[in-house]
Motif scaffolding. Structure first.
Motif, mmCIF file in Angstrom:
data_model
loop_
_atom_site.group_PDB
_atom_site.id
_atom_site.type_symbol
_atom_site.label_atom_id
_atom_site.label_comp_id
_atom_site.label_asym_id
_atom_site.label_seq_id
_atom_site.Cartn_x
_atom_site.Cartn_y
_atom_site.Cartn_z
ATOM 1 N N GLN A 21 0.829 -1.205 0.000
ATOM 2 C CA GLN A 21 0.000 0.000 0.000
ATOM 3 C C GLN A 21 0.867 1.260 0.000
ATOM 4 N N ASN A 22 1.892 1.298 0.825
ATOM 5 C CA ASN A 22 2.750 2.483 0.897
ATOM 6 C C ASN A 22 3.512 2.711 -0.402
ATOM 7 N N ILE A 44 1.107 4.343 -2.834
ATOM 8 C CA ILE A 44 0.838 5.733 -2.464
ATOM 9 C C ILE A 44 2.030 6.613 -2.816
ATOM 10 N N LEU A 63 -4.788 6.869 0.605
ATOM 11 C CA LEU A 63 -4.429 7.662 -0.569
ATOM 12 C C LEU A 63 -5.008 9.070 -0.467
ATOM 13 N N ARG A 69 -2.979 11.109 2.164
ATOM 14 C CA ARG A 69 -1.648 11.495 1.683
ATOM 15 C C ARG A 69 -1.742 12.503 0.544
ATOM 16 N N TYR A 70 -2.759 12.374 -0.315
ATOM 17 C CA TYR A 70 -2.948 13.308 -1.417
ATOM 18 C C TYR A 70 -3.214 14.713 -0.887
#
Length: 55
Positions: free
Chosen positions: A8-9, A12, A42, A45-46
């Motif tokens: 996942q990281n 992202i 996501l 972080r976006y």
């Protein structure tokens, strides 16, 4: 190809690191909980990266 479970990281970092961001991302594989968790991570972080970019 990235896995919502295993990387996942990595996904992202890839998505946020693009010079031009896509207007949307479609998460089409995985269980509902895994897809929701990836979407939330996501989105978080976006928003954070967008504010650092001045946008």
């Amino acid at each position: 190809m990235w896995s919502a479970h295993a990387d996942q990281n990595g996904f992202i970092r890839f998505a946020i690191g693009m010079l031009a961001w896509a207007p949307e991302a479609r998460i089409v594989h995985g269980g509902p909980a895994a897809k929701q968790a990836l979407a939330e991570a996501l989105r978080h972080r976006y928003i954070s990266a967008k504010s650092r970019r001045g946008g």
